[in-house]
Design an enzyme around this catalytic site. Structure first.
Site, short mmCIF file in Angstrom:
data_model
loop_
_atom_site.label_atom_id
_atom_site.label_comp_id
_atom_site.label_asym_id
_atom_site.label_seq_id
_atom_site.Cartn_x
_atom_site.Cartn_y
_atom_site.Cartn_z
N GLU A 8 6.26 3.84 -1.03
CA GLU A 8 5.82 4.55 -1.97
C GLU A 8 4.24 5.13 -1.46
O GLU A 8 3.49 4.56 -0.94
CB GLU A 8 5.32 3.98 -3.10
CG GLU A 8 6.43 3.51 -4.07
CD GLU A 8 6.00 2.96 -5.20
OE1 GLU A 8 6.95 2.30 -6.00
OE2 GLU A 8 4.92 2.69 -5.78
N ASP A 45 -5.42 3.14 -12.51
CA ASP A 45 -5.34 2.46 -11.38
C ASP A 45 -6.65 1.50 -11.23
O ASP A 45 -7.83 1.92 -11.76
CB ASP A 45 -5.55 3.53 -10.12
CG ASP A 45 -3.90 3.93 -9.54
OD1 ASP A 45 -3.17 3.18 -9.57
OD2 ASP A 45 -4.01 5.01 -9.70
#
Lengths: 267, 409
Positions: free
Chosen positions: A50, A61
């Site tokens: 990824e 995040d």
């Protein structure tokens, strides 16, 4: 999309009786060149890579990935660079699947159709868009499918049963199960047993889908979740980049060692 | 794109939450889908619940202190020698700003959802201060996310938050202002949504937060409409409602009951933060033609670069220092119902100086932006024109900045 590189990678891992290892790094962390080197090097051990296209207001995040993203942006990474990293990577690693991951505004500004076209040209295999949930993502997901790009749906512990079924039905080759209520990189606050229970519920719904588990997975915890089709490690890798830079050590070697160790734990 | 009449603007969105088909929505991580859905259902129910409405009205009257006064600024009017200048002194509300309406409603919702923890973001510190007050009043544990730069420049409000027992979480990422505080607050909610309620401090964020905030601040125009009718016997022929716009919660609250009027009769003017005169940075996405982008879960005009990275903003007023703006203001802009302009830091300071010189009023730097526009246009208008400025915050929090810039407070 049964012959997609993503599907094949899961099949190969299954043959070796282990989960697929998915890594997450941020494009341009800490430079464009370095991130490509890291990607090439860790792909020797990772089954699927990824690659994050960094955004400066990442609402899902945690600290480690934020640090990586800010660092990459500060060093001048732009969305076109992300595509060129993938393109160069695929020149030598054409069978290694690449999944781009990021926030919708970047796609929106680039233009959805142009973005997908560019993905196709650079041989991107899949896309994860953190803030484009179901059903809002329906049109975009079907545009991806038409171009044989996997749009990867996410399911979280808060996803209701009804919704879960709809998402699974609408998903492509791979589904991402978020292990717990957390941003990326949080400490695993749910027991692996509990996580696998939820995982099994999804798996039972449709055995053909590859379900990966992510969030809070580290060298310490990876082994306990071995039963899954795939496991994603992101923050632990980003953290290693940060630490290596701090210690002025070779990021490529250090990160590769982390990924190698992760792989050994699930063999 | 068209406005509907007789339907509150907050309810004029499609099933995906978009106003005008493109502003707003809910761009949220999967984890937040459920809590956002729960909140949406709860709010839908509560706003029709007579008991809940009674409770709201009770606290607005007895705790917030409604109605806030509506006064003519005689000396300022005489000095400018043009339109009449009036002020709706919303800063009289408990705590010193309009943020108390949204905070009170969120605390009531949090309680009725059976959650014990409430978190919120703040820029100028008013949203945080009010949420800490409401949390204390209703027995909730409270955390406030605030940019490190704002903590420094809005100390009086931070002191108040701590006094109310709230924990201030300093945010060091990015520009260390409101934009980062909102992001960090959302991240916290992602991790704790099972037992924690989130209050977004303005009419921004995912659709439901725009609605709750707008529904709460609408109290301002409900009061104002009655006050105008009392004062002038009817709605005068020419009114201009001037309000500063950061996220846009006070402006929406100030305007909501007047949107159905023809704009020739009731003009709505929003004033954004133009930043320092000699700086390229600003916080004026509407009036300086930013492109549409997605920030904090909603599509709106956003200060951003070509790639979609959110730009840093700069303004003397922390409360307006935000790169995005409410989707409902984008809708009002594109339907041309409201007109948006900006005032620079210097213009806002000059307006502050003039207003405080002539009047017994102490508007914070946010509404000083609105006064700057009023001062600019009033001399060109006739005496029958009624300008009303929403003086939505008190300048106590700006003590240090004003002292530094003007030499005294």
């Amino acid at each position: 999309m049964s012959n997609s590189l993503i599907n094949i990678s899961f099949k190969n891992a299954k043959k070796e009786n282990r989960p697929a290892l998915l890594t997450y790094t941020v494009a341009g962390d800490n430079t464009k060149k370095k991130s490509l080197e890291i990607l090439k090097s860790i792909s020797e051990y990772a089954d699927i890579c990824e690659l994050g296209f960094p955004h400066n207001t990442p609402i899902a995040d945690g600290g480690q990935i934020q640090t990586s993203a800010y660092r990459a942006i500060k060093n001048g990474i732009q969305i076109n660079d992300v595509f060129s990293i993938v393109k160069s990577f695929k020149k030598t690693k054409k069978n290694k699947p690449i999944i781009l991951m990021g926030y919708y505004n970047m796609i929106y500004q680039f233009n959805e159709n142009k973005f997908i076209k560019k993905c196709k040209e650079s041989k991107v295999d899949g896309l994860i868009v953190v803030d484009l949930p179901y059903p809002e993502n329906k049109i975009f997901a079907s545009k991806c499918k038409k171009k044989k790009i996997n749009f990867i749906q996410l399911i979280s512990p808060t996803t209701s049963k009804k919704r879960r079924n709809q998402i699974i039905k609408d998903s492509h080759d791979m589904i991402y199960y978020i292990s717990m209520l957390s941003t990326t990189g949080g400490k695993l606050k749910v027991s692996p047993k509990k996580i696998l229970q939820e995982y099994t519920k999804i798996k039972k719904q449709n055995k053909l889908k590859n379900i990966v588990i992510g969030f809070g997975i580290t060298e310490k915890t990876i082994k306990s979740l071995k039963k899954a089709d795939g496991l994603v490690v992101g923050s632990a890798i980003c953290k290693e980049i940060t630490n290596s830079i701090k210690k002025r050590q070779n990021t490529v070697t250090n990160v590769t060692n982390v990924v190698k160790r992760l792989k050994n734990k699930i063999k | 794109m068209k406005l509907k009449k007789k339907i509150a603007l907050i309810d004029q969105h499609n099933k995906f939450g978009f106003w005008g088909g493109k502003f707003g929505g809910s761009f949220i991580p999967e984890t937040l889908k459920k809590p956002v859905e729960d909140l949406t259902k709860k709010f839908q129910k509560l706003r029709k619940d007579k008991k809940f409405l009674k409770k709201r009205d009770f606290y607005f009257k007895n705790y917030v202190g409604s109605p806030t006064s509506f006064i003519k600024l005689e000396k300022l009017t005489d000095h400018l020698n043009g339109a009449q200048i009036w002020a709706k002194v919303v800063s009289e509300a408990n705590g010193g700003a309009h943020k108390i309406y949204n905070a009170t409603v969120h605390a009531l919702i949090c309680k009725s959802m059976g959650k014990k923890y409430i978190v919120g973001d703040t820029g100028a510190g008013y949203a945080g201060k009010m949420l800490s007050m409401a949390a204390k009043k209703f027995g909730l544990k409270c955390k406030i996310f605030m940019g490190a730069k704002d903590i420094k420049r809005q100390k009086p409000n931070c002191d108040a938050m701590r006094k109310n027992g709230a924990e201030i979480i300093p945010v060091y990422s990015g520009s260390q202002t409101l934009v980062d505080a909102v992001s960090e607050c959302m991240r916290y909610w992602v991790s704790n949504c099972d037992n924690t309620h989130m209050c977004v401090g303005s009419t921004v964020g995912p659709n439901i937060f725009v609605k709750i905030c707008g529904w709460s601040t609408a109290q301002i125009s409900r009061e104002l409409k009655i006050q105008i009718k009392d004062e002038f016997k009817k709605i005068p022929k020419k009114i201009k409602l001037i309000n500063c716009v950061g996220g846009g919660s006070s402006a929406y609250g100030f305007w909501s009951n007047f949107i159905d009027y023809d704009k020739k009769q009731v003009e709505l003017i929003g004033v954004e933060a133009g930043g320092p005169e000699n700086s390229k940075l600003h916080a004026a996405p509407l009036s300086r033609n930013a492109k549409i982008g997605i920030l904090h879960g909603a599509a709106s005009y956003v200060c951003q670069n070509k790639d979609g990275q959110i730009e840093e903003t700069e303004s003397i007023s922390a409360g307006l220092d935000y790169p995005g703006v409410s989707p409902i203001h984008c809708f009002l802009k594109d339907t041309r119902r409201a007109r948006y302009t900006y005032a620079t830091d210097e213009e806002a300071l000059n307006a502050y100086k003039m207003v405080t010189h002539f009047e017994n009023l102490n508007p914070s730097l946010e509404p000083s932006h609105a006064f700057a526009e009023a001062i600019k246009i009033a001399p060109k208008l006739n005496k029958e024109t009624i300008i009303i400025v929403n003086s939505c915050g008190d300048a106590k929090k700006d003590r240090d900045i004003i002292k530094q810039k003007l030499g005294k407070y």
